[in-house]
Design an enzyme around this catalytic site. Structure first.
Site, PDB file in Angstrom:
ATOM      1  N   GLU A  90       0.820  -1.207   0.000  1.00 24.56           N
ATOM      2  CA  GLU A  90       0.000   0.000   0.000  1.00 24.56           C
ATOM      3  C   GLU A  90       0.858   1.262   0.000  1.00 24.56           C
ATOM      4  OE1 GLU A  90      -4.018   2.004   1.748  1.00 24.56           O
ATOM      5  OE2 GLU A  90      -3.430   0.024   2.467  1.00 24.56           O
ATOM      6  N   THR A  91       1.979   1.210   0.673  1.00 23.82           N
ATOM      7  CA  THR A  91       2.885   2.358   0.679  1.00 23.82           C
ATOM      8  C   THR A  91       3.367   2.681  -0.725  1.00 23.82           C
ATOM      9  OG1 THR A  91       3.612   1.954   2.943  1.00 23.82           O
ATOM     10  CG2 THR A  91       5.123   3.194   1.511  1.00 23.82           C
TER      11      THR A  91
END
Length: 141
Positions: free
Chosen positions: A65-66
């Site tokens: 997700e980062t």
């Protein structure tokens, strides 16, 4: 790689400094290359394991997700924000040591959404997980 969008961190090092005090810092995520089309990063397995000694699936999801969110923010541009609205991760193999490496590759870069496939591999290049992230782009283009 350098992001040329005014108002955004301009270099990968700037993005890394912006992560101070966040989950990125606590998990040891390092951004290697930042761009809207592709963003790369790494994360150590040590400190990100479950009690059984394997890389925690939540840590893998955090890396995915980062990377996708940073790429989507570059795509969004100045005065706009990208926020994750869907993440799914398939875990293919366990990892007990070393570093995992993630690559977020754009699938769709639209006016209101951006979608990425994120592939996470171990130090030997074996696929650890495959993720897909969709971000909503907020604000007026």
């Amino acid at each position: 790689m350098t992001d040329t969008t005014p108002g955004h961190p301009r270099t990968t090092a700037d993005w890394q400094r912006a992560a101070a005090g966040t989950l990125l810092e606590r998990t040891g995520i390092e951004l290697v290359e930042v761009g809207a089309e592709r963003t790369l990063g790494t994360m150590p397995v040590a400190g990100n394991t479950q009690p059984a000694g394997l890389l925690h699936g939540g840590a893998t999801a955090t890396l995915a997700e980062t990377l996708g969110s940073v790429a989507a923010q570059v795509h969004a541009g100045t005065g706009r924000a990208a926020v994750g609205i869907e993440l799914n991760v398939t875990h293919h193999r366990g990892v007990r040591e070393g570093t995992v490496h993630g690559t977020a590759t754009a699938i769709h870069l639209g006016r209101s959404t951006a979608a990425y496939e994120i592939v996470v591999v171990d130090d030997d290049g074996r696929r650890v997980a495959t993720a897909r992230l969709t971000c909503m782009v907020l604000g007026t283009p």
